[in-house]
Design a protein around this motif. Structure first.
Motif, PDB file in Angstrom:
ATOM      1  N   ALA A 105     -42.162   5.713  47.969  1.00  0.00           N
ATOM      2  CA  ALA A 105     -41.777   5.655  49.376  1.00  0.00           C
ATOM      3  C   ALA A 105     -42.701   4.715  50.156  1.00  0.00           C
ATOM      4  CB  ALA A 105     -41.798   7.056  49.993  1.00  0.00           C
ATOM      5  N   VAL A 106     -43.985   4.678  49.779  1.00  0.00           N
ATOM      6  CA  VAL A 106     -44.916   3.734  50.405  1.00  0.00           C
ATOM      7  C   VAL A 106     -44.501   2.295  50.078  1.00  0.00           C
ATOM      8  CG1 VAL A 106     -47.288   2.880  50.370  1.00  0.00           C
ATOM      9  CG2 VAL A 106     -46.856   5.336  50.518  1.00  0.00           C
ATOM     10  N   TRP A 107     -44.161   2.030  48.823  1.00  0.00           N
ATOM     11  CA  TRP A 107     -43.699   0.690  48.440  1.00  0.00           C
ATOM     12  C   TRP A 107     -42.422   0.320  49.191  1.00  0.00           C
ATOM     13  CZ3 TRP A 107     -45.491  -3.234  45.298  1.00  0.00           C
ATOM     14  CH2 TRP A 107     -46.621  -2.969  44.506  1.00  0.00           C
ATOM     15  N   GLY A 111     -41.906  -2.864  51.683  1.00  0.00           N
ATOM     16  CA  GLY A 111     -40.849  -3.852  51.549  1.00  0.00           C
ATOM     17  C   GLY A 111     -40.022  -3.987  52.815  1.00  0.00           C
ATOM     18  N   ARG A 112     -39.705  -2.862  53.438  1.00  0.00           N
ATOM     19  CA  ARG A 112     -38.933  -2.898  54.685  1.00  0.00           C
ATOM     20  C   ARG A 112     -39.739  -3.569  55.799  1.00  0.00           C
ATOM     21  NH1 ARG A 112     -34.599   1.229  54.688  1.00  0.00           N
ATOM     22  NH2 ARG A 112     -34.620   2.286  52.678  1.00  0.00           N
ATOM     23  N   THR A 113     -41.041  -3.315  55.824  1.00  0.00           N
ATOM     24  CA  THR A 113     -41.895  -3.922  56.853  1.00  0.00           C
ATOM     25  C   THR A 113     -41.968  -5.434  56.691  1.00  0.00           C
ATOM     26  OG1 THR A 113     -43.229  -1.900  56.994  1.00  0.00           O
ATOM     27  CG2 THR A 113     -44.213  -3.928  57.841  1.00  0.00           C
ATOM     28  N   LEU A 114     -42.085  -5.885  55.447  1.00  0.00           N
ATOM     29  CA  LEU A 114     -42.205  -7.323  55.168  1.00  0.00           C
ATOM     30  C   LEU A 114     -40.853  -8.017  55.038  1.00  0.00           C
ATOM     31  CD1 LEU A 114     -45.066  -7.188  52.489  1.00  0.00           C
ATOM     32  CD2 LEU A 114     -45.271  -7.605  54.949  1.00  0.00           C
ATOM     33  N   ASP A 115     -39.756  -7.227  55.094  1.00  0.00           N
ATOM     34  CA  ASP A 115     -38.395  -7.753  54.937  1.00  0.00           C
ATOM     35  C   ASP A 115     -38.228  -8.396  53.565  1.00  0.00           C
ATOM     36  OD1 ASP A 115     -35.774  -8.096  55.823  1.00  0.00           O
ATOM     37  OD2 ASP A 115     -36.165 -10.116  56.567  1.00  0.00           O
ATOM     38  N   GLY A 341     -21.353  -2.803  32.276  1.00  0.00           N
ATOM     39  CA  GLY A 341     -22.508  -2.297  31.544  1.00  0.00           C
ATOM     40  C   GLY A 341     -23.838  -2.572  32.201  1.00  0.00           C
ATOM     41  N   GLU A 342     -23.826  -3.035  33.466  1.00  0.00           N
ATOM     42  CA  GLU A 342     -25.063  -3.373  34.170  1.00  0.00           C
ATOM     43  C   GLU A 342     -25.141  -2.669  35.519  1.00  0.00           C
ATOM     44  OE1 GLU A 342     -26.024  -7.891  32.624  1.00  0.00           O
ATOM     45  OE2 GLU A 342     -24.807  -7.642  34.427  1.00  0.00           O
ATOM     46  N   LEU A 343     -26.361  -2.475  35.983  1.00  0.00           N
ATOM     47  CA  LEU A 343     -26.614  -1.980  37.333  1.00  0.00           C
ATOM     48  C   LEU A 343     -27.483  -3.004  38.046  1.00  0.00           C
ATOM     49  CD1 LEU A 343     -26.339   0.295  39.442  1.00  0.00           C
ATOM     50  CD2 LEU A 343     -28.440   1.285  38.510  1.00  0.00           C
ATOM     51  N   ALA A 344     -27.000  -3.496  39.167  1.00  0.00           N
ATOM     52  CA  ALA A 344     -27.740  -4.496  39.934  1.00  0.00           C
ATOM     53  C   ALA A 344     -28.711  -3.814  40.888  1.00  0.00           C
ATOM     54  CB  ALA A 344     -26.777  -5.388  40.710  1.00  0.00           C
ATOM     55  N   VAL A 345     -29.826  -4.483  41.133  1.00  0.00           N
ATOM     56  CA  VAL A 345     -30.764  -4.034  42.167  1.00  0.00           C
ATOM     57  C   VAL A 345     -30.067  -4.159  43.518  1.00  0.00           C
ATOM     58  CG1 VAL A 345     -32.980  -4.512  43.271  1.00  0.00           C
ATOM     59  CG2 VAL A 345     -32.728  -4.779  40.793  1.00  0.00           C
ATOM     60  N   ARG A 346     -30.261  -3.162  44.373  1.00  0.00           N
ATOM     61  CA  ARG A 346     -29.636  -3.237  45.683  1.00  0.00           C
ATOM     62  C   ARG A 346     -30.261  -4.352  46.511  1.00  0.00           C
ATOM     63  NH1 ARG A 346     -26.492   1.324  46.930  1.00  0.00           N
ATOM     64  NH2 ARG A 346     -25.976   0.161  48.805  1.00  0.00           N
ATOM     65  N   PRO A 347     -29.430  -5.161  47.171  1.00  0.00           N
ATOM     66  CA  PRO A 347     -29.980  -6.222  48.019  1.00  0.00           C
ATOM     67  C   PRO A 347     -30.579  -5.633  49.293  1.00  0.00           C
ATOM     68  CG  PRO A 347     -27.605  -6.132  48.247  1.00  0.00           C
ATOM     69  CD  PRO A 347     -27.960  -5.151  47.167  1.00  0.00           C
ATOM     70  N   GLY A 348     -31.404  -6.405  49.949  1.00  0.00           N
ATOM     71  CA  GLY A 348     -31.991  -5.961  51.207  1.00  0.00           C
ATOM     72  C   GLY A 348     -33.447  -5.601  51.058  1.00  0.00           C
ATOM     73  N   PRO A 349     -34.127  -5.368  52.167  1.00  0.00           N
ATOM     74  CA  PRO A 349     -35.563  -5.069  52.127  1.00  0.00           C
ATOM     75  C   PRO A 349     -35.853  -3.712  51.501  1.00  0.00           C
ATOM     76  CG  PRO A 349     -34.707  -4.818  54.356  1.00  0.00           C
ATOM     77  CD  PRO A 349     -33.609  -5.420  53.546  1.00  0.00           C
ATOM     78  N   GLY A 350     -37.038  -3.566  50.957  1.00  0.00           N
ATOM     79  CA  GLY A 350     -37.415  -2.315  50.306  1.00  0.00           C
ATOM     80  C   GLY A 350     -36.549  -2.057  49.094  1.00  0.00           C
ATOM     81  N   LEU A 351     -36.071  -0.835  48.983  1.00  0.00           N
ATOM     82  CA  LEU A 351     -35.182  -0.467  47.882  1.00  0.00           C
ATOM     83  C   LEU A 351     -33.730  -0.800  48.185  1.00  0.00           C
ATOM     84  CD1 LEU A 351     -36.757   2.997  47.036  1.00  0.00           C
ATOM     85  CD2 LEU A 351     -36.838   0.943  45.590  1.00  0.00           C
ATOM     86  N   GLY A 352     -33.437  -1.191  49.416  1.00  0.00           N
ATOM     87  CA  GLY A 352     -32.075  -1.552  49.790  1.00  0.00           C
ATOM     88  C   GLY A 352     -31.141  -0.371  49.933  1.00  0.00           C
ATOM     89  N   ILE A 353     -31.693   0.827  50.153  1.00  0.00           N
ATOM     90  CA  ILE A 353     -30.864   2.026  50.267  1.00  0.00           C
ATOM     91  C   ILE A 353     -31.085   2.693  51.615  1.00  0.00           C
ATOM     92  CG2 ILE A 353     -30.819   2.453  47.784  1.00  0.00           C
ATOM     93  CD1 ILE A 353     -32.980   4.587  48.224  1.00  0.00           C
ATOM     94  N   ASP A 354     -30.082   3.450  52.044  1.00  0.00           N
ATOM     95  CA  ASP A 354     -30.181   4.240  53.271  1.00  0.00           C
ATOM     96  C   ASP A 354     -29.545   5.602  53.039  1.00  0.00           C
ATOM     97  OD1 ASP A 354     -31.381   2.428  55.341  1.00  0.00           O
ATOM     98  OD2 ASP A 354     -29.675   1.175  54.767  1.00  0.00           O
ATOM     99  N   ILE A 355     -30.052   6.589  53.762  1.00  0.00           N
ATOM    100  CA  ILE A 355     -29.571   7.962  53.625  1.00  0.00           C
ATOM    101  C   ILE A 355     -28.469   8.244  54.642  1.00  0.00           C
ATOM    102  CG2 ILE A 355     -30.223  10.404  53.735  1.00  0.00           C
ATOM    103  CD1 ILE A 355     -31.403   8.861  51.366  1.00  0.00           C
TER     104      ILE A 355
END
Length: 366
Positions: A105-107, A111-115, A341-355
């Motif tokens: 969560a810190v990472w 990432g979100r802070t640095l975009d 057969g693949e999973l892509a990394v979510r685009p966007g800052p940080g992990l690229g996810i929202d709740i």
């Protein structure tokens, strides 16, 4: 970029079907959402999956240690002081999933802070991984049907088969049925979850010598150091240390002692910071790594693929990234999607996810 709050929110989402394996079974994802808030208004996210039969953590213990011990020690630190964050959490013994979630969560907040995407901060090697699907205990026909469905729908061609039952023949027959149905072009490997003795594991591997298994993971008890060493010396199938290699020190013991020839890295138990330490250990010693799964939901899976894709050596093998498919729902606003057969990394800052706040309100347990 200073941390002003660390929150732990318990939630529970049922699985469509239970996942059964030698050390237990899971019917409900009774996980903990961890949020790290900063004075800039940024919120970093991660997920802690308790596995009491493996690490002794429960949903209640994770909430307690995060809120009562970690949060007071971390508030006021900068997101850049990740080593200090790690050191302060390491004052507390055990609690791997709780520590890992806070670290990630810190990472994410950084990432979100640095975009910037977390996977770029970690290494930026690629933006996707091949996916391995885990097949749990069931009658042979059901295991085959599940593997065929996942192959045909998602294009997945690597399968990790849960073994460790007694008699050993139950699992030998299941693996043989899977190989017959799926053909020679699909990768199969096995995971015993510490269910067999060393002699049982040796007998099973000999009986499956013609099935072209690529890996054999944690077939014997994690504390049976001599038994696992004896087994590793007698098989040509690479042996993977998982529950027996949860810290850098344990990784050193397993590899230098001859008890394993590969290591499973699970971000759900070692976060990003300690996972990088373990990865670099393995690179230095010339051993393979597998991105493992702690029956993560989509939040945890987003973390695992972000880390695995960030490094060359962790992206070489298919990662165990599909268990969320068995959950009846999840907390993300946009669900993860496996394709080809693949999973892509979510685009966007940080992990690229929202709740999704409505889903969190529906499933939270506090």
């Amino acid at each position: 970029m200073k941390i002003v709050a660390v929150e732990a929110i318990p939630f529970a989402i049922p699985y469509r079907k239970p996942l059964r394996f030698a050390s237990g079974e899971v019917h409900v994802a009774d996980h903990v959402l961890v949020r790290v808030r900063t004075d800039d208004g940024v919120v970093g996210l991660a997920e802690a999956p308790p596995r009491p039969y493996t690490y002794g953590e429960t949903q209640e213990s994770i909430v307690a240690v995060v809120e009562k011990l970690f949060a007071p020690d971390l508030v006021g630190l900068s997101l850049l002081e990740r080593e200090t964050v790690r050191a302060r959490m390491e004052r507390t013994v055990g609690n791997p999933a709780a520590k890992a979630a806070v670290d990630m969560a810190v990472w994410d907040a950084l990432g979100r802070t640095l975009d910037l995407p977390v996977t770029q901060l970690l290494g930026g090697w690629t933006d996707r991984m091949r996916v391995c699907h885990m097949v749990g205990f069931a009658p042979d026909a059901e295991m085959v049907a599940e593997a065929e469905r996942v192959r045909d729908r998602y294009g997945i061609r690597t399968f990790k088969v849960k073994v460790g039952r007694r008699p050993v023949d139950l699992d030998v027959d299941a693996c043989r049925a899977l190989r017959t149905a799926l053909g020679p072009d699909v990768e199969l490997y096995i995971d015993g979850n510490r269910g067999w003795t060393a002699s049982e594991a040796a007998r099973a591997l000999q009986a499956m010598a013609d099935l072209d298994l690529t890996l054999a993971e944690e077939l014997c008890p994690a504390d049976d150091v001599l038994g696992r060493r004896w087994l590793t010396a007698r098989t040509t199938v690479p042996t993977v240390a998982d529950e027996s290699a949860t810290t850098p020190g344990e990784v050193t013991r397993e590899l230098l002692g001859g008890s394993a020839t590969a290591i499973s890295i699970k971000t759900a138990r070692t976060g990003f910071s300690t996972s990088q330490r373990i990865l670099h250990q393995c690179e230095g010693l010339g051993v393979e790594v597998v991105m493992g799964n702690q029956i993560d939901g989509q939040i945890g899976t987003a973390c695992a693929v972000a880390f695995g894709a960030a490094h060359r050596s962790s992206s070489r093998r298919a990662g165990e990234l599909s268990n969320f498919l068995d959950m009846s729902d999840d907390l993300l606003t946009e669900p993860l999607e496996i394709s080809g057969g693949e999973l892509a990394v979510r685009p966007g800052p940080g992990l690229g996810i929202d709740i999704d706040p409505d889903k969190l309100a529906r499933y939270r347990r506090d």
